[in-house]
Design a protein around this motif. Structure first.
Motif, PDB file in Angstrom:
ATOM      1  N   ALA A 217      27.422  91.975  32.369  1.00 55.68           N
ATOM      2  CA  ALA A 217      28.331  91.875  31.226  1.00 55.68           C
ATOM      3  C   ALA A 217      29.258  90.686  31.410  1.00 55.68           C
ATOM      4  CB  ALA A 217      29.140  93.156  31.076  1.00 55.68           C
ATOM      5  N   ILE A 218      29.309  89.822  30.399  1.00 54.18           N
ATOM      6  CA  ILE A 218      30.195  88.663  30.417  1.00 54.18           C
ATOM      7  C   ILE A 218      31.166  88.787  29.248  1.00 54.18           C
ATOM      8  CG2 ILE A 218      30.333  86.158  30.209  1.00 54.18           C
ATOM      9  CD1 ILE A 218      27.541  86.021  31.455  1.00 54.18           C
ATOM     10  N   THR A 219      32.457  88.812  29.548  1.00 57.65           N
ATOM     11  CA  THR A 219      33.492  88.927  28.527  1.00 57.65           C
ATOM     12  C   THR A 219      34.535  87.842  28.758  1.00 57.65           C
ATOM     13  OG1 THR A 219      34.786  90.487  29.849  1.00 57.65           O
ATOM     14  CG2 THR A 219      33.146  91.418  28.349  1.00 57.65           C
ATOM     15  N   GLY A 220      35.591  87.868  27.927  1.00 60.49           N
ATOM     16  CA  GLY A 220      36.695  86.955  28.143  1.00 60.49           C
ATOM     17  C   GLY A 220      37.073  86.173  26.902  1.00 60.49           C
ATOM     18  N   SER A 221      38.203  85.464  26.998  1.00 56.78           N
ATOM     19  CA  SER A 221      38.782  84.766  25.853  1.00 56.78           C
ATOM     20  C   SER A 221      38.643  83.257  25.927  1.00 56.78           C
ATOM     21  CB  SER A 221      40.271  85.128  25.755  1.00 56.78           C
ATOM     22  OG  SER A 221      40.956  84.733  26.938  1.00 56.78           O
ATOM     23  N   ALA A 222      37.822  82.748  26.856  1.00 53.88           N
ATOM     24  CA  ALA A 222      37.680  81.297  27.016  1.00 53.88           C
ATOM     25  C   ALA A 222      37.249  80.638  25.713  1.00 53.88           C
ATOM     26  CB  ALA A 222      36.681  81.003  28.123  1.00 53.88           C
ATOM     27  N   ARG A 223      37.842  79.493  25.416  1.00 50.75           N
ATOM     28  CA  ARG A 223      37.497  78.712  24.236  1.00 50.75           C
ATOM     29  C   ARG A 223      36.657  77.511  24.647  1.00 50.75           C
ATOM     30  NH1 ARG A 223      43.359  77.439  21.963  1.00 50.75           N
ATOM     31  NH2 ARG A 223      43.531  76.908  24.181  1.00 50.75           N
ATOM     32  N   GLY A 224      35.745  77.087  23.773  1.00 49.80           N
ATOM     33  CA  GLY A 224      34.933  75.909  24.031  1.00 49.80           C
ATOM     34  C   GLY A 224      33.874  76.150  25.094  1.00 49.80           C
ATOM     35  N   GLY A 225      32.897  75.265  25.132  1.00 49.40           N
ATOM     36  CA  GLY A 225      31.850  75.392  26.133  1.00 49.40           C
ATOM     37  C   GLY A 225      30.932  76.573  25.853  1.00 49.40           C
ATOM     38  N   ALA A 226      30.274  77.055  26.889  1.00 45.55           N
ATOM     39  CA  ALA A 226      29.321  78.150  26.763  1.00 45.55           C
ATOM     40  C   ALA A 226      29.530  79.154  27.866  1.00 45.55           C
ATOM     41  CB  ALA A 226      27.884  77.619  26.814  1.00 45.55           C
ATOM     42  N   ALA A 227      29.258  80.412  27.568  1.00 48.74           N
ATOM     43  CA  ALA A 227      29.412  81.458  28.572  1.00 48.74           C
ATOM     44  C   ALA A 227      28.379  81.311  29.680  1.00 48.74           C
ATOM     45  CB  ALA A 227      29.289  82.829  27.922  1.00 48.74           C
ATOM     46  N   VAL A 228      27.136  81.014  29.305  1.00 51.34           N
ATOM     47  CA  VAL A 228      26.057  80.788  30.265  1.00 51.34           C
ATOM     48  C   VAL A 228      25.492  79.403  29.994  1.00 51.34           C
ATOM     49  CG1 VAL A 228      23.802  81.556  31.086  1.00 51.34           C
ATOM     50  CG2 VAL A 228      25.519  83.242  30.397  1.00 51.34           C
ATOM     51  N   TYR A 229      25.513  78.533  30.988  1.00 47.73           N
ATOM     52  CA  TYR A 229      25.126  77.141  30.829  1.00 47.73           C
ATOM     53  C   TYR A 229      24.089  76.822  31.907  1.00 47.73           C
ATOM     54  CZ  TYR A 229      25.959  72.119  29.845  1.00 47.73           C
ATOM     55  OH  TYR A 229      25.843  70.805  29.494  1.00 47.73           O
ATOM     56  N   LEU A 230      22.828  76.661  31.492  1.00 48.18           N
ATOM     57  CA  LEU A 230      21.731  76.466  32.428  1.00 48.18           C
ATOM     58  C   LEU A 230      21.116  75.089  32.221  1.00 48.18           C
ATOM     59  CD1 LEU A 230      19.935  79.940  32.165  1.00 48.18           C
ATOM     60  CD2 LEU A 230      21.942  79.300  33.525  1.00 48.18           C
ATOM     61  N   VAL A 231      21.109  74.289  33.280  1.00 43.64           N
ATOM     62  CA  VAL A 231      20.571  72.940  33.228  1.00 43.64           C
ATOM     63  C   VAL A 231      19.353  72.847  34.150  1.00 43.64           C
ATOM     64  CG1 VAL A 231      21.060  70.486  33.555  1.00 43.64           C
ATOM     65  CG2 VAL A 231      22.890  72.028  32.815  1.00 43.64           C
ATOM     66  N   GLU A 232      18.215  72.417  33.595  1.00 42.13           N
ATOM     67  CA  GLU A 232      16.979  72.261  34.362  1.00 42.13           C
ATOM     68  C   GLU A 232      16.708  73.520  35.185  1.00 42.13           C
ATOM     69  OE1 GLU A 232      16.918  68.533  36.445  1.00 42.13           O
ATOM     70  OE2 GLU A 232      17.569  67.425  34.670  1.00 42.13           O
ATOM     71  N   SER A 233      16.725  74.629  34.483  1.00 43.73           N
ATOM     72  CA  SER A 233      16.625  75.944  35.118  1.00 43.73           C
ATOM     73  C   SER A 233      15.387  76.681  34.618  1.00 43.73           C
ATOM     74  CB  SER A 233      17.893  76.752  34.810  1.00 43.73           C
ATOM     75  OG  SER A 233      17.911  77.957  35.523  1.00 43.73           O
ATOM     76  N   SER A 234      14.241  76.051  34.745  1.00 41.41           N
ATOM     77  CA  SER A 234      13.003  76.626  34.241  1.00 41.41           C
ATOM     78  C   SER A 234      12.688  77.948  34.927  1.00 41.41           C
ATOM     79  CB  SER A 234      11.855  75.638  34.454  1.00 41.41           C
ATOM     80  OG  SER A 234      12.063  74.462  33.701  1.00 41.41           O
ATOM     81  N   ASN A 235      12.003  78.826  34.164  1.00 44.46           N
ATOM     82  CA  ASN A 235      11.590  80.150  34.637  1.00 44.46           C
ATOM     83  C   ASN A 235      12.758  81.107  34.830  1.00 44.46           C
ATOM     84  OD1 ASN A 235       8.767  79.382  34.876  1.00 44.46           O
ATOM     85  ND2 ASN A 235       9.414  78.184  36.657  1.00 44.46           N
TER      86      ASN A 235
END
Length: 538
Positions: A412-430
């Motif tokens: 579970a991911i919660t929170g009040s953060a603004r901007g960006g992304a909660a889950v940010y995956l770069v070159e994360s195949s599979n």
């Protein structure tokens, strides 16, 4: 008002991205696969069954790596060795004289002044324990090891407070041995010194691959000055040397306010297992581990600089208050497979947090499951897969071998953060995101952002965000199955029969957002008939 829209697919396949798209260096080898496939959401679970049993069992407080009963001789350090329990006279010489092989040095209740560094070498077994309320008092202007157990078979340290409240005062313990047990030890005072390098709380290396070390109920609530990274030479809580080859257990511990990682345990081939421990306001990160055999479970990590009362400064360089980092250097062999299980993480307020959980450029794979992450810091992801790559200023670092995936399961991911992304995956195949709940209430916040990541599975769960729930860069196709997505305003899409043609370009429009493309693609003939929806940036 939030309104929900279900993007469903028929059948059991999930979301897939289309193919085609003060210390020594605080290193890694190829392995034969450990790849993830969309047919098996969690293939490592079966092979890690033994570790799961260890993780789910209650912590056994009676289990000891070194027991008092194993010692041949007990030395009363007052009656037999003539140490002063009032702290008036130093007892370094008496301690070194009594430290023979097989001796358990027992300090009766009192305060003992230790002014000097003591090294113990080439012993099969040595122990230093307190009987009652025992304190080792360290003088001002001290920045060194207190005890160095060098090439010792077994070490026992138990029932001692180390008083470093004097001005410019800090010490550490070094254990290079086959097995050790450290229990009921507290650093009292802030480990601070103006030197360019500050001694670590513990430097450990279990030399025997079958050996075990336990650090249990160890407390350091004012580890150092949180901004004192000192170019990588700031104080670490527990540092595993490159020689660590066995299994280190860190159980029921409490570490706060270290300037250079609370646990820096990633540059070794041995295992590190963190159980039922608490961490708050540690710079760089709280828990830093490597590959298969290393994990953290049932632990709590918090960052809230409003609760930090120590000296401030140093926030401009070398400051990054993450909860967890997974990386692998050039020390091996150690296959991928680090895990975070059943933990609670809350990043509340800090000048900088790159991510709560960060699979770093040198990291290979990471599984996060049954975990709660709250991210309230604007722009910071709760989970980040950094682009795999080398570290330019470290010549012995290189792009880690594949695989590079992350698996998020029942998280579970919660929170009040603004901007960006909660889950940010770069070159994360599979990678896999299965049965996860993502609810980020801050403005301009994406749910899941994917960059150059192929063969990705999202199965079940719910995503609630103020911006697009799922965003794909580089025109990588995203396919969705049984994922509930919500944003404000309501996501609107046109229903399309995917059997009409191979690809459909539609328009998705939301107030206050520019037009986006919604693309629907028919799966290969073997998976025909399932409705798949993908979203990507223009």
């Amino acid at each position: 008002m939030n309104r929900r829209r279900y993007l469903q697919a028929l059948g059991g396949v999930g979301l897939v991205a289309a193919a085609g798209c003060n210390s020594p260096d605080r290193s890694e080898t190829e392995d034969d696969g450990n790849t993830r496939t969309t047919d098996s959401v969690s293939p490592q679970r079966a092979e890690n069954a033994e570790r799961e049993d260890l993780e789910t069992a209650p912590m056994d407080e009676d289990r000891r790596a070194v027991d008092r009963a194993a010692f041949d001789t007990v030395v009363d350090m007052v009656d037999d060795a003539d140490c002063d329990p009032t702290g008036e006279d130093a007892c370094d010489e008496q301690l070194r004289s009594a430290a023979s092989d097989g001796h358990l040095l027992e300090f009766p209740e009192g305060t003992y002044r230790l002014d000097e560094f003591s090294r113990f070498q080439d012993l099969d077994r040595i122990g230093i324990v307190g009987d009652g309320d025992v304190t080792f008092a360290i003088p001002a202007e001290t920045n060194r090891l207190l005890f160095d157990f060098d090439q010792v078979g077994e070490v026992l340290i138990e029932g001692i407070d180390i008083d470093i409240t004097a001005d410019q005062c800090t010490v550490g313990l070094r254990m290079m041995c086959d097995a050790f047990h450290v229990q009921d030890v507290e650093y009292v005072g802030r480990g601070n010194h103006d030197d360019t390098s500050v001694i670590d709380g513990f430097g450990v290396g279990i030399m025997d691959e079958n050996g075990e070390g336990i650090i249990r109920n160890v407390t350091a609530k004012k580890g150092s000055i949180i901004g004192n990274y000192k170019g990588g030479n700031g104080r670490v809580g527990v540092w595993t040397t490159n020689s660590h080859a066995g299994t280190l257990w860190i159980e029921d511990c409490h570490f706060e306010e270290f300037g250079n990682n609370a646990l820096y345990c990633s540059r070794c081939k041995g295992d590190v297992r963190v159980v039922e421990s608490y961490f708050r306001n540690n710079n760089v990160c709280a828990i830093r581990i490597s590959g298969k055999g290393s994990y953290a479970t049932r632990s709590t990590i918090e960052v809230d600089m409003d609760e930090y009362t120590g000296p401030r400064g140093g926030f401009e360089t070398g400051f990054n208050t993450r909860a967890v980092i997974v990386e692998q250097g050039n020390v091996g062999p150690k296959p991928p497979g680090a895990e975070i299980r059943d933990c609670e993480i809350h990043i509340k307020k800090t000048p900088r947090c790159q991510a709560a959980v960060n699979l770093g450029p040198q990291g290979r794979t990471l599984t996060v499951r049954d975990t709660e992450i709250r991210m309230d810091v604007d722009g910071s992801p709760a989970v980040l897969r950094s682009r795999p790559g080398s570290i330019p200023w470290k010549q012995n670092q290189r792009v880690p071998p594949t695989p590079h995936w992350i698996a998020l399961e029942n998280t579970a991911i919660t929170g009040s953060a603004r901007g960006g992304a909660a889950v940010y995956l770069v070159e994360s195949s599979n990678s896999v995101i299965q049965n996860c709940s993502i609810e980020q209430t801050g403005a301009n916040r994406y749910g899941i952002r994917l960059v150059n990541s192929t063969n990705l599975l999202i199965d079940g769960g719910a995503v609630t965000t103020s911006q697009f729930p799922i965003l794909v860069d580089s025109n990588r196709l995203l396919l969705l199955n049984s994922v509930e997505v919500t944003n404000e305003p309501e996501l609107k899409a046109t229903e399309v029969d995917p059997s009409q043609s191979e690809t459909f370009d539609l328009r998705l429009r939301q107030p206050m957002l520019r037009e986006q493309h919604l693309q629907m693609v028919r799966l290969p003939e073997t998976q025909e008939g399932r409705t798949l929806i993908g979203m990507f940036r223009e």
